[in-house]
Design a protein around this motif. Structure first.
Motif, PDB file in Angstrom:
ATOM      1  N   ASN A 145       0.838  -1.206   0.000  1.00 30.74           N
ATOM      2  CA  ASN A 145       0.000   0.000   0.000  1.00 30.74           C
ATOM      3  C   ASN A 145       0.872   1.256   0.000  1.00 30.74           C
ATOM      4  OD1 ASN A 145      -2.256   1.614   0.188  1.00 30.74           O
ATOM      5  ND2 ASN A 145      -2.386   1.443   2.405  1.00 30.74           N
ATOM      6  N   TYR A 146       1.880   1.280  -0.861  1.00 31.44           N
ATOM      7  CA  TYR A 146       2.752   2.454  -0.894  1.00 31.44           C
ATOM      8  C   TYR A 146       1.996   3.676  -1.448  1.00 31.44           C
ATOM      9  CZ  TYR A 146       3.377   1.324  -5.900  1.00 31.44           C
ATOM     10  OH  TYR A 146       3.162   1.067  -7.229  1.00 31.44           O
TER      11      TYR A 146
ATOM     12  N   PRO B 354       7.712   6.337   9.541  1.00 30.37           N
ATOM     13  CA  PRO B 354       6.293   6.705   9.495  1.00 30.37           C
ATOM     14  C   PRO B 354       5.407   5.512   9.165  1.00 30.37           C
ATOM     15  CG  PRO B 354       7.423   7.427   7.514  1.00 30.37           C
ATOM     16  CD  PRO B 354       8.476   6.875   8.413  1.00 30.37           C
ATOM     17  N   THR B 355       4.244   5.448   9.790  1.00 30.20           N
ATOM     18  CA  THR B 355       3.276   4.419   9.415  1.00 30.20           C
ATOM     19  C   THR B 355       2.546   4.875   8.153  1.00 30.20           C
ATOM     20  OG1 THR B 355       1.456   5.400  10.640  1.00 30.20           O
ATOM     21  CG2 THR B 355       2.890   3.884  11.868  1.00 30.20           C
ATOM     22  N   ARG B 356       1.957   3.911   7.465  1.00 29.06           N
ATOM     23  CA  ARG B 356       1.195   4.249   6.253  1.00 29.06           C
ATOM     24  C   ARG B 356       0.026   5.154   6.593  1.00 29.06           C
ATOM     25  NH1 ARG B 356      -0.466   6.253   2.709  1.00 29.06           N
ATOM     26  NH2 ARG B 356      -1.019   5.557   0.616  1.00 29.06           N
ATOM     27  N   GLU B 357      -0.599   4.922   7.736  1.00 35.12           N
ATOM     28  CA  GLU B 357      -1.740   5.747   8.144  1.00 35.12           C
ATOM     29  C   GLU B 357      -1.294   7.189   8.398  1.00 35.12           C
ATOM     30  OE1 GLU B 357      -4.751   5.575   7.943  1.00 35.12           O
ATOM     31  OE2 GLU B 357      -5.682   6.872   9.440  1.00 35.12           O
ATOM     32  N   ASN B 430      16.790  20.020  14.239  1.00 41.53           N
ATOM     33  CA  ASN B 430      17.483  18.749  14.034  1.00 41.53           C
ATOM     34  C   ASN B 430      17.426  18.377  12.552  1.00 41.53           C
ATOM     35  OD1 ASN B 430      18.491  16.202  13.884  1.00 41.53           O
ATOM     36  ND2 ASN B 430      16.988  15.253  15.261  1.00 41.53           N
ATOM     37  N   PRO B 431      18.534  18.575  11.827  1.00 46.54           N
ATOM     38  CA  PRO B 431      18.514  18.336  10.379  1.00 46.54           C
ATOM     39  C   PRO B 431      18.220  16.886   9.997  1.00 46.54           C
ATOM     40  CG  PRO B 431      20.451  19.607  11.036  1.00 46.54           C
ATOM     41  CD  PRO B 431      19.811  19.133  12.301  1.00 46.54           C
ATOM     42  N   ALA B 432      18.245  15.982  10.976  1.00 48.00           N
ATOM     43  CA  ALA B 432      17.900  14.588  10.658  1.00 48.00           C
ATOM     44  C   ALA B 432      16.404  14.413  10.472  1.00 48.00           C
ATOM     45  CB  ALA B 432      18.408  13.668  11.768  1.00 48.00           C
ATOM     46  N   ILE B 433      15.625  15.435  10.826  1.00 46.94           N
ATOM     47  CA  ILE B 433      14.171  15.344  10.644  1.00 46.94           C
ATOM     48  C   ILE B 433      13.843  15.618   9.180  1.00 46.94           C
ATOM     49  CG2 ILE B 433      11.951  16.386  11.230  1.00 46.94           C
ATOM     50  CD1 ILE B 433      13.071  16.840  14.071  1.00 46.94           C
ATOM     51  N   LYS B 434      13.415  14.569   8.503  1.00 50.00           N
ATOM     52  CA  LYS B 434      13.017  14.678   7.095  1.00 50.00           C
ATOM     53  C   LYS B 434      11.496  14.722   7.035  1.00 50.00           C
ATOM     54  CE  LYS B 434      17.178  14.623   5.480  1.00 50.00           C
ATOM     55  NZ  LYS B 434      17.731  15.836   4.847  1.00 50.00           N
ATOM     56  N   THR B 435      10.970  15.437   6.052  1.00 45.44           N
ATOM     57  CA  THR B 435       9.541  15.736   6.060  1.00 45.44           C
ATOM     58  C   THR B 435       8.765  14.919   5.031  1.00 45.44           C
ATOM     59  OG1 THR B 435       9.784  17.550   4.476  1.00 45.44           O
ATOM     60  CG2 THR B 435      10.099  18.085   6.788  1.00 45.44           C
ATOM     61  N   LEU B 436       7.516  14.628   5.365  1.00 42.37           N
ATOM     62  CA  LEU B 436       6.663  13.823   4.475  1.00 42.37           C
ATOM     63  C   LEU B 436       5.796  14.691   3.578  1.00 42.37           C
ATOM     64  CD1 LEU B 436       5.835  11.131   7.118  1.00 42.37           C
ATOM     65  CD2 LEU B 436       7.029  10.718   4.952  1.00 42.37           C
ATOM     66  N   THR B 437       6.044  15.984   3.623  1.00 44.46           N
ATOM     67  CA  THR B 437       5.408  16.913   2.698  1.00 44.46           C
ATOM     68  C   THR B 437       6.373  18.089   2.576  1.00 44.46           C
ATOM     69  OG1 THR B 437       3.381  18.153   2.215  1.00 44.46           O
ATOM     70  CG2 THR B 437       4.108  18.112   4.511  1.00 44.46           C
ATOM     71  N   GLY B 438       6.113  18.991   1.657  1.00 47.26           N
ATOM     72  CA  GLY B 438       7.017  20.123   1.490  1.00 47.26           C
ATOM     73  C   GLY B 438       7.121  20.931   2.779  1.00 47.26           C
ATOM     74  N   ARG B 482       0.517  17.832  10.722  1.00 49.29           N
ATOM     75  CA  ARG B 482       1.727  18.645  10.574  1.00 49.29           C
ATOM     76  C   ARG B 482       2.849  18.110  11.464  1.00 49.29           C
ATOM     77  NH1 ARG B 482       0.903  20.415   5.869  1.00 49.29           N
ATOM     78  NH2 ARG B 482       1.830  22.487   6.016  1.00 49.29           N
ATOM     79  N   MET B 483       2.489  17.471  12.574  1.00 46.74           N
ATOM     80  CA  MET B 483       3.511  16.791  13.382  1.00 46.74           C
ATOM     81  C   MET B 483       3.952  15.507  12.673  1.00 46.74           C
ATOM     82  SD  MET B 483       1.863  17.234  17.172  1.00 46.74           S
ATOM     83  CE  MET B 483       3.034  16.113  17.937  1.00 46.74           C
ATOM     84  N   TYR B 484       2.970  14.731  12.201  1.00 47.36           N
ATOM     85  CA  TYR B 484       3.310  13.487  11.485  1.00 47.36           C
ATOM     86  C   TYR B 484       4.187  13.786  10.268  1.00 47.36           C
ATOM     87  CZ  TYR B 484      -0.689  11.488  14.083  1.00 47.36           C
ATOM     88  OH  TYR B 484      -1.563  11.077  15.042  1.00 47.36           O
ATOM     89  N   GLY B 485       3.966  14.939   9.662  1.00 50.49           N
ATOM     90  CA  GLY B 485       4.731  15.298   8.470  1.00 50.49           C
ATOM     91  C   GLY B 485       6.132  15.806   8.789  1.00 50.49           C
ATOM     92  N   GLY B 486       6.394  16.033  10.067  1.00 50.16           N
ATOM     93  CA  GLY B 486       7.731  16.476  10.476  1.00 50.16           C
ATOM     94  C   GLY B 486       7.962  17.968  10.310  1.00 50.16           C
ATOM     95  N   ILE B 487       6.879  18.746  10.178  1.00 51.19           N
ATOM     96  CA  ILE B 487       7.081  20.173   9.892  1.00 51.19           C
ATOM     97  C   ILE B 487       6.637  21.088  11.030  1.00 51.19           C
ATOM     98  CG2 ILE B 487       6.990  19.786   7.412  1.00 51.19           C
ATOM     99  CD1 ILE B 487       4.192  20.881   7.418  1.00 51.19           C
ATOM    100  N   HIS B 488       6.057  20.513  12.088  1.00 49.28           N
ATOM    101  CA  HIS B 488       5.630  21.334  13.238  1.00 49.28           C
ATOM    102  C   HIS B 488       5.863  20.583  14.543  1.00 49.28           C
ATOM    103  CE1 HIS B 488       3.859  25.092  11.960  1.00 49.28           C
ATOM    104  NE2 HIS B 488       3.214  24.495  10.970  1.00 49.28           N
ATOM    105  N   PHE B 489       6.083  21.369  15.600  1.00 48.80           N
ATOM    106  CA  PHE B 489       6.156  20.833  16.958  1.00 48.80           C
ATOM    107  C   PHE B 489       4.748  20.718  17.528  1.00 48.80           C
ATOM    108  CE2 PHE B 489       9.982  23.512  16.343  1.00 48.80           C
ATOM    109  CZ  PHE B 489      10.951  22.526  16.455  1.00 48.80           C
TER     110      PHE B 489
END
Lengths: 316, 517
Positions: A145-146, B354-357, B430-438, B482-489
């Protein structure tokens, strides 16, 4: 020798080159090599592709917030000779994508499983020359489910594809040339958003994936233990839209590409159950895809299941 | 042996047919029934307007009587059109009869998505700024980013509302019959539900006129497209037998006149100065450092100036600028504090595997480049619920205005807060935090999505009370995304929701006193 090492080479190239992928079934099989009846070939292929520049529509550019895009894939492949003229092929890749700059998260996962039937209905031999015709029908479908909506990092488009390919092969002594053309029908894909903009706003989570055509021409040397060839291939998406200026790519973009490449396959003379392959390629022209350089290698093992009523090979 | 080749081939052909047969995409609002208002809100001419001082600020002249020769001529025009309607004409009627406020809001959302693309950098690594006086030059004006879009939706919705209140005033004043009430042939051929709402001036033409005029300010490259849509919306009313031409002419003129009041406000609401200057950006960073905090820096390459950092000075609709400052929350956790360290670690852990959900939630609410932005997303959520309500156009407009004024004011308070504290994003800490959206290119505290969503859920919960719990849950999910996406605290999101809710309460206060309840 009838072996299948070339089997999925081209599909991996595409997997990693199109920004970032055209699904595995895009090119099932385009080599003119058949397994004999009851031969079973198994193996793994590793493929590595990178691009720094890509085409935003027809505009070639780089992106400092992507840097260099890298894709790795390991693909399990299998093929079986149902008869000397009918083979069944299958493959399943695991893909890792990442970028060297920017903040975007890497993606990885099992992509699409593919199955194809390759049929050689006709061939004629005249002296040392041989002309053969082939037809290939394949299907691929996602196995996990990617997400498809995170390009270029998404590992695939998550559509189910059906491919039909016609192929002709001519061999004169040790030299050969193969040409093929394929049509790829792609199902809608589903994304996590429920509205998206293409050239208009669509209130749906379903995306109409344009169909595609694929062409391939290769030529080289084909001998008992060694096959070496150079090739040119083209993928043309029949519809879709260009990436907007400075936008992110989208699954239904019009992704076109022309690649050149080379491929070598070596069968161990002292133990012909094992085949080793290596390949490389480069995207010379594209639209909404990365300009990729790729290389890969594979190793395969061929089993021979001899039956009591084993039929003699009818062709060479 | 042969048998199962054929089985395989047949199976493949079947799959092929399935694949081919499902490629047509239908949008959720492509095929809607005609709006059939249950209550025509005949007293709406008395509802409280946003900017108009009186519903009759702009004069609409008395129409010709329905017994006059002029009117008979107008009826004949409608009849002539109804003689042989093409499929294309019927499609236009069907599209527009779902509701003028709805369709224009959808068109707005489409234009926002189309123009929501950050400009590409210049050779020297600086970024060109869209220029309203030369809108076709790259980068085209506007770059309809979230604050720009929130303001655009609010101006259009509020202007539509005031124009319709005025229209309702004149409708009741002149009480003109609809053409299908005046003529039996037209009645037999009408393509919209019958209504006892007086037809002069046409509410559809009012909305077309006011929107087309507002869009000259907001989307100047789209004027030709908008005017064509406006003409189409009015033609639909003739074809449907719902209006005569003088209903349309009077309505469109009223709409365009009302728009001027909003355009005048728009030119002086500080939005034109929202981009700020290098000196402004430097001062924001310096003030932050002077407070002993780590200042936000752009993580784009080349570094991009913050998105509309002075948008916090734009004049709100629901409260005054003093209230705007009062709504600004207290500071975020100090960038050197243990709490900030823990919040950064929390985001790192969330995005690491990250989980798929979580990815689904991030993508669903991302509303990033080339989308209709968070404000447009809430408009879409609202519109799909409003469709089920069969409200009059004026009530549609009133409720969209309440929502969009909340969203604009949420953008103002949020941007005011962001650029006052100038707090870094998780990936800067923390530059190791990569984001799941822009990664949005502006300071972190407070979360825009959370502020927008808190405000929208609050006012929508008042407008559609039976859905209040659902809206609150959506706002919570949008905020968490926005937390799940890595862009907000977490602080950005929690405080953003709280501030948004307070802004929504201003809209509720207005709603309870505007005469519509």
């Amino acid at each position: 020798m009838k072996q299948i090492a070339l089997l999925y080479r081209h599909c991996i190239v595409l997997l990693c080159t199109v920004l970032c992928i055209i699904t595995a079934n895009a090119q099932t099989d385009h080599d003119a090599i058949m397994l004999n009846k009851n031969q079973w070939c198994n193996g793994f292929n590793y493929e590595h592709a990178q691009w720094k520049n890509y085409w935003e529509g027809t505009l070639k550019r780089d992106n400092e917030n992507i840097g260099t895009f890298t894709s790795h894939a390991v693909m399990y492949m299998s093929a079986y000779g149902i008869t000397n003229n009918l083979n069944i092929l299958a493959g399943l890749p695991y893909i890792w994508n990442h970028t060297s700059a920017g903040t975007l998260h890497k993606m990885h996962g099992l992509q699409d499983a593919s199955v194809a039937l390759k049929w050689k209905p006709w061939s004629v031999t005249c002296g040392k020359s041989k002309l053969s015709l082939f037809a290939v029908a394949g299907i691929s479908t996602p196995t996990s489910n990617y997400t498809a909506d995170f390009l270029p990092l998404a590992i695939g488009f998550h559509s189910t594809n059906v491919t039909g390919r016609a192929m002709v092969d001519y061999q004169a002594g040790k030299f050969f040339t193969t040409a093929s053309a394929a049509y790829i029908m792609r199902s809608n894909t589903t994304i996590d958003r429920n509205a998206y903009y293409t050239d208009h706003l669509i209130y749906s989570n379903k995306v109409d994936m344009p169909n595609a055509a694929s062409y391939m021409l290769s030529a080289g040397l084909r001998s008992k233990y060694l096959i070496a060839e150079a090739m040119i291939s083209n993928l043309t998406t029949l519809g879709g839209f260009d990436i907007h200026r400075n936008d992110m790519p989208f699954p239904s973009n019009r992704m076109n590409m022309t690649n050149i490449g080379a491929h070598v396959k070596y069968t161990l003379p002292f133990y012909t159950h094992i085949e080793l392959t290596a390949d490389g390629g480069y995207t010379i022209k594209g639209r909404n895809v990365g300009q990729a350089t790729n290389f890969g290698f594979g190793a395969y093992y061929i089993f021979n299941f001899k039956k009591k009523t084993s039929e003699p090979a009818t062709h060479s | 042996m042969k048998k199962y080749y054929w089985l395989l081939l047949t199976a493949m052909m079947l799959v092929t047919i399935i694949v081919i047969s499902c490629s047509k995409i239908e949008g959720r609002t492509d095929d809607l029934p005609a709006l059939n208002a249950q209550d025509n809100d005949l007293n709406a001419g008395n509802w409280k307007t946003v900017l108009l001082s009186h519903p009759d600020t702009f004069l609409v002249a008395a129409p010709a009587t329905t017994t006059s020769g002029t009117y008979v001529g107008e009826l004949n025009e409608v009849k002539a059109l109804q003689q042989n309607l093409t499929a294309a004409q019927k499609a236009i009627v069907k599209y527009w009869s779902a509701g003028a406020v709805l369709r224009w809001n959808e068109i707005m959302r489409e234009l926002v998505a189309k123009h929501n693309l950050p400009p590409y950098q210049q050779e020297d690594g600086t970024y060109p700024i869209p220029n309203a006086t030369n809108p076709f030059n790259y980068p085209q004006f506007p770059f309809s980013n979230p604050p720009y879009a929130a303001r655009a939706y609010a101006y259009v919705s509020a202007a539509q509302y005031d124009a319709l209140v005025s229209a309702w005033h004149y409708k009741m004043l002149y009480n003109r019959l609809s053409p299908y009430q005046a003529d039996s042939f037209i009645n037999a051929n009408k393509l919209v539900p019958a209504s006892n709402l007086p037809s002069y001036p046409s509410e559809d033409a009012v909305v077309a006129g006011v929107t087309a005029e507002m869009m000259k300010m907001l989307f100047p490259t789209e004027i030709a497209f908008i005017e064509q849509k406006a003409a189409e919306a009015e033609e639909a009313r003739l074809l449907a037998g719902a209006n005569v031409r003088s209903d349309l002419v009077a309505g469109e003129a009223l709409g365009r006149a009302v728009a001027q009041v909003f355009i005048a406000r728009g030119k002086t609401d500080n939005a034109g100065k929202a981009g700020g200057t290098q000196a402004d950006w430097d001062k924001m960073a310096a003030d932050c450092v002077a407070r002993g905090e780590k200042a936000w820096i752009s993580l784009e390459s080349p570094k991009r100036p913050p998105m509309l950092p002075m948008f916090g000075n734009v004049k709100p609709f629901l409260f005054d600028s003093a209230a705007c400052v009062a709504l600004r929350p207290g500071p975020p956790p100090s960038t050197g504090s243990e709490q900030m360290k823990q919040e950064t670690e929390e985001i790192y852990q969330l995005v690491n595997h990250p989980t798929r959900e979580h990815i689904r939630i991030v993508q669903f609410w991302a509303d990033g480049v080339a989308t209709y932005t968070p404000a447009g997303h809430w408009d879409a959520i609202a519109a799909e619920d409003f469709i089920k309500k069969n409200w009059s156009e004026v009530r549609w407009a009133r409720n969209m205005a309440l929502l969009n004024m909340s969203l604009m004011d949420a953008a103002i308070v949020c941007w005011n807060t962001k650029n006052y504290y100038y707090n870094p994003r998780p990936s800067q800490m923390n530059p190791a935090i990569k984001t799941l959206t822009g990664l949005p290119n502006f300071p972190s505290y407070i979360s825009g999505h959370s502020t927008f969503s808190g405000a929208a859920a609050e006012i929508l919960g008042h407008i559609v009370p039976e859905r209040a719990a659902d809206y609150a849950a959506m706002a919570q999910e949008a905020s968490l995304s926005r937390m799940y996406g890595g862009i907000h605290f977490r602080s950005d999101c929690q405080v953003g929701l709280e501030v948004g809710k307070k802004i929504g309460d201003y809209a509720i206060a207005r709603a309870t006193t505007d005469g519509a309840e």
